[in-house]
Design an enzyme around this catalytic site. Sequence first.
Site, PDB file in Angstrom:
ATOM      1  N   THR A  37      53.621  52.827  53.015  1.00  0.00           N
ATOM      2  CA  THR A  37      54.181  52.745  51.679  1.00  0.00           C
ATOM      3  C   THR A  37      53.109  52.898  50.612  1.00  0.00           C
ATOM      4  O   THR A  37      51.938  52.603  50.823  1.00  0.00           O
ATOM      5  CB  THR A  37      54.932  51.416  51.448  1.00  0.00           C
ATOM      6  OG1 THR A  37      53.996  50.387  51.082  1.00  0.00           O
ATOM      7  CG2 THR A  37      55.719  50.997  52.669  1.00  0.00           C
ATOM      8  N   TYR A 142      42.178  35.797  41.766  1.00  0.00           N
ATOM      9  CA  TYR A 142      42.299  36.513  43.041  1.00  0.00           C
ATOM     10  C   TYR A 142      42.156  35.521  44.195  1.00  0.00           C
ATOM     11  O   TYR A 142      42.949  35.544  45.147  1.00  0.00           O
ATOM     12  CB  TYR A 142      41.257  37.615  43.142  1.00  0.00           C
ATOM     13  CG  TYR A 142      41.365  38.432  44.407  1.00  0.00           C
ATOM     14  CD1 TYR A 142      42.282  39.483  44.506  1.00  0.00           C
ATOM     15  CD2 TYR A 142      40.569  38.158  45.514  1.00  0.00           C
ATOM     16  CE1 TYR A 142      42.393  40.231  45.665  1.00  0.00           C
ATOM     17  CE2 TYR A 142      40.678  38.895  46.681  1.00  0.00           C
ATOM     18  CZ  TYR A 142      41.587  39.926  46.751  1.00  0.00           C
ATOM     19  OH  TYR A 142      41.695  40.664  47.922  1.00  0.00           O
ATOM     20  N   LYS A 146      45.121  34.476  47.021  1.00  0.00           N
ATOM     21  CA  LYS A 146      44.936  34.565  48.470  1.00  0.00           C
ATOM     22  C   LYS A 146      45.077  33.191  49.125  1.00  0.00           C
ATOM     23  O   LYS A 146      45.558  33.082  50.258  1.00  0.00           O
ATOM     24  CB  LYS A 146      43.579  35.183  48.786  1.00  0.00           C
ATOM     25  CG  LYS A 146      43.495  36.664  48.420  1.00  0.00           C
ATOM     26  CD  LYS A 146      44.515  37.500  49.184  1.00  0.00           C
ATOM     27  CE  LYS A 146      44.350  38.985  48.948  1.00  0.00           C
ATOM     28  NZ  LYS A 146      45.286  39.804  49.750  1.00  0.00           N
TER      29      LYS A 146
END
Length: 234
Positions: A37, A142, A146
């Site tokens: 994708t 970030y 995560k």
Amino acid sequence: MTAIKDSVALVTGGSRGLGKALVEELFARGAAKVYATARDPRSVTHPDAVPLALEVTDPASVQAAAAQAPDVTLLVNNAGVSLGATSFLDSAVGDIRAEFETNFFGPLLVTRAFAPVIERNGGGHLLNVHSVLSWIGLAGSYSATKAALWSQTNTLRLELRPRGIEVTGLHVGYVDTDMAAHVDAPKSAPGDVAALALDGVESGAFEVLADDVSRQVKAGLSGDLAAMYPQLAA
């Protein structure tokens, strides 16, 4: 354990970087079909992959992808973004929100859409791509995205197991991709990381720690915070 040979896989963000390496490794291990994708499916260059348009933050796009890939048995949530929102105090809140939309809510939307697909196909596997930054707060939002994804993965592992779907989380430091092009530090080759990740899928590993830094930081979670963050000991 999950057999990759003859499986049908879908890799989000499969047109470049680690995603592209995962597509290549899946085919090398005998996957029957691999959907790769991308926001623009024309960017998918693997000759055997099935290009599929997907914007992971758009529920309509996610549902359309699930309808177009009804034979998936292995889902790889790889797509992610880093917008440089390194300070919770000074970075734009819009950038922080955007990172969470892609890195946390994106995998959640995709998993919710494809879990019934995988279950209908007799069960299979979910591989979520995390980071060593799941465990150490050195990159602002970030790192937070995560860390949140790691928690999501741990919960999904419990929820999906009764439905015949195993879950593996991949943790790695810097990978030699466009996202880390600005970093002057040792980097893992995408192909090496992809191979280790799929070794974990095939062996039924709950987590794959793909490099030394990930192993060291994970081990450090049981120690004093000052060992993880030397600034605190100053």
